[in-house]
Motif scaffolding. Structure first.
Motif, short mmCIF file in Angstrom:
data_model
loop_
_atom_site.label_atom_id
_atom_site.label_comp_id
_atom_site.label_asym_id
_atom_site.label_seq_id
_atom_site.Cartn_x
_atom_site.Cartn_y
_atom_site.Cartn_z
N LEU A 238 0.84 -1.19 0.00
CA LEU A 238 0.00 0.00 0.00
C LEU A 238 0.88 1.25 0.00
CD1 LEU A 238 -3.07 0.80 0.31
CD2 LEU A 238 -2.58 1.05 2.75
N THR A 239 0.55 2.20 -0.87
CA THR A 239 1.30 3.46 -0.92
C THR A 239 0.69 4.47 0.04
OG1 THR A 239 -0.10 4.32 -2.70
CG2 THR A 239 1.88 3.09 -3.34
N LYS A 240 1.38 5.60 0.16
CA LYS A 240 0.85 6.69 0.99
C LYS A 240 -0.50 7.16 0.45
CE LYS A 240 1.90 11.44 2.43
NZ LYS A 240 2.86 12.57 2.31
N GLU A 241 -0.60 7.28 -0.87
CA GLU A 241 -1.87 7.69 -1.48
C GLU A 241 -2.97 6.66 -1.20
OE1 GLU A 241 1.02 7.52 -2.97
OE2 GLU A 241 1.47 9.42 -3.97
N GLY A 242 -2.59 5.39 -1.24
CA GLY A 242 -3.56 4.33 -0.95
C GLY A 242 -4.04 4.38 0.49
N TYR A 243 -3.12 4.67 1.39
CA TYR A 243 -3.49 4.78 2.81
C TYR A 243 -4.44 5.95 3.02
CZ TYR A 243 -2.95 5.40 7.86
OH TYR A 243 -3.18 5.55 9.22
N GLU A 244 -4.16 7.07 2.36
CA GLU A 244 -5.03 8.24 2.49
C GLU A 244 -6.41 7.96 1.90
OE1 GLU A 244 -2.64 11.15 0.56
OE2 GLU A 244 -1.46 11.62 2.36
N LYS A 245 -6.44 7.24 0.78
CA LYS A 245 -7.72 6.87 0.17
C LYS A 245 -8.50 5.94 1.11
CE LYS A 245 -10.54 6.84 -3.42
NZ LYS A 245 -11.18 8.07 -3.92
N TYR A 246 -7.80 5.01 1.71
CA TYR A 246 -8.42 4.09 2.67
C TYR A 246 -9.01 4.84 3.84
CZ TYR A 246 -8.17 1.16 6.89
OH TYR A 246 -8.43 0.55 8.09
N LEU A 247 -8.26 5.80 4.40
CA LEU A 247 -8.77 6.57 5.53
C LEU A 247 -10.01 7.37 5.14
CD1 LEU A 247 -5.65 8.03 7.40
CD2 LEU A 247 -7.17 6.19 8.13
N PHE A 248 -10.01 7.91 3.93
CA PHE A 248 -11.16 8.69 3.47
C PHE A 248 -12.40 7.79 3.38
CE2 PHE A 248 -13.89 10.06 -0.06
CZ PHE A 248 -14.26 11.33 0.39
N VAL A 249 -12.25 6.64 2.74
CA VAL A 249 -13.38 5.72 2.58
C VAL A 249 -13.86 5.21 3.94
CG1 VAL A 249 -14.10 3.50 1.61
CG2 VAL A 249 -12.68 5.04 0.27
N LEU A 250 -12.90 4.83 4.78
CA LEU A 250 -13.26 4.33 6.11
C LEU A 250 -13.99 5.41 6.92
CD1 LEU A 250 -12.95 1.92 8.10
CD2 LEU A 250 -10.86 3.03 8.92
N SER A 251 -13.53 6.65 6.81
CA SER A 251 -14.16 7.75 7.54
C SER A 251 -15.59 7.97 7.06
CB SER A 251 -13.35 9.04 7.36
OG SER A 251 -12.04 8.89 7.88
N GLN A 252 -15.80 7.94 5.74
CA GLN A 252 -17.14 8.12 5.20
C GLN A 252 -18.08 7.01 5.64
OE1 GLN A 252 -18.13 10.95 3.38
NE2 GLN A 252 -16.13 11.55 4.17
N ASP A 253 -17.58 5.78 5.63
CA ASP A 253 -18.39 4.65 6.08
C ASP A 253 -18.75 4.79 7.56
OD1 ASP A 253 -18.25 3.62 3.57
OD2 ASP A 253 -16.92 1.94 4.07
N ALA A 254 -17.77 5.23 8.36
CA ALA A 254 -17.99 5.37 9.79
C ALA A 254 -18.99 6.49 10.08
CB ALA A 254 -16.67 5.65 10.50
N ILE A 255 -18.88 7.60 9.36
CA ILE A 255 -19.83 8.71 9.54
C ILE A 255 -21.25 8.23 9.26
CG2 ILE A 255 -20.58 10.92 8.58
CD1 ILE A 255 -17.56 11.50 8.07
N GLU A 256 -21.40 7.53 8.16
CA GLU A 256 -22.72 7.01 7.79
C GLU A 256 -23.25 6.05 8.85
OE1 GLU A 256 -24.68 4.33 4.17
OE2 GLU A 256 -22.83 5.46 3.82
N PHE A 257 -22.36 5.23 9.38
CA PHE A 257 -22.78 4.26 10.39
C PHE A 257 -23.22 4.96 11.68
CE2 PHE A 257 -21.73 1.76 14.16
CZ PHE A 257 -22.46 0.61 13.93
N PHE A 258 -22.41 5.89 12.18
CA PHE A 258 -22.75 6.55 13.44
C PHE A 258 -24.02 7.40 13.30
CE2 PHE A 258 -18.05 6.06 14.35
CZ PHE A 258 -18.24 5.11 15.33
#
Length: 201
Positions: free
Chosen positions: A119-139
């Motif tokens: 995983l690259t730095k860009e991939g990690y940032e993309k992962y955090l963005f997607v994970l954050s959006q999913d978490a926001i929707e869940f909460f």
């Protein structure tokens, strides 16, 4: 008489040289001392150099550092550790969301054998963005108001999201447990409790 004269002319140095033959243990000790130490001192130093080189190459490959930069900062090292820890989950999430993760993994080095995707730095940032959006929707689906979702905290008072709106490590822990329907609680800014079980009184 002639034999005695030859010994005297040779001097004490010749006797010392005869006593320490090339290739003997004593000779090796003398040579290593002249080089600044034996192998036992040089091996750890070489291992440290090799390890530093391996970390640099990994940082270049993961695009944490540009290829012409030969030093890293404490924050760079902290980032590479976070990427390593998140890698399996990140690749799985990106694959599920986008059907693959090729844009966010490092290409194999030229001439090198293909290995596990990194995983690259860009991939990690993309992962955090997607994970954050999913978490926001869940909460939000669990009752958190859209205006205060970024102010949610765990039961120890640690923020689930940072000031940039990205999920924190504590937030990811709460979110993952909640998604698995394991017992976990979180609280709103006004102190109201939410969770996967009936909140304790």
């Amino acid at each position: 008489m002639s034999l005695l004269l030859l010994v005297l002319l040779a001097g004490p140095g010749a006797a010392a040289d005869r006593a320490i033959a090339p290739g003997s243990a004593a000779s090796t000790d003398r040579e290593e001392a002249a080089l600044g130490g034996g192998h036992s001192e040089q091996v750890p130093e070489q291992a440290s150099v090799d390890r530093r080189r391996a970390i640099l190459e990994e940082m270049w490959q993961r695009r944490i550092l540009p290829p012409d930069q030969g030093m890293w900062s404490p924050s760079d090292y902290e980032l590479i550790e976070k990427i390593r820890l998140a890698e399996v989950d990140a690749l799985d999430l990106l694959k599920r969301k986008f059907g693959g993760y090729r844009p966010w993994v490092a290409k194999p080095r030229a001439g090198g054998l293909p290995g596990a995707p990194r995983l690259t730095k860009e991939g990690y940032e993309k992962y955090l963005f997607v994970l954050s959006q999913d978490a926001i929707e869940f909460f939000e689906s669990k009752g958190a108001d859209a205006k205060c979702v970024f102010k949610l905290k765990d039961m120890d008072g640690k923020a689930l999201f940072n000031g940039r709106g990205s999920i924190t490590e504590d937030g990811a822990r709460v979110y993952r447990r909640a998604k698995l329907n394991l017992e976990i609680f979180w609280k709103a800014p006004d102190g109201e409790l939410y969770g996967t079980r009936r909140p304790p009184r």
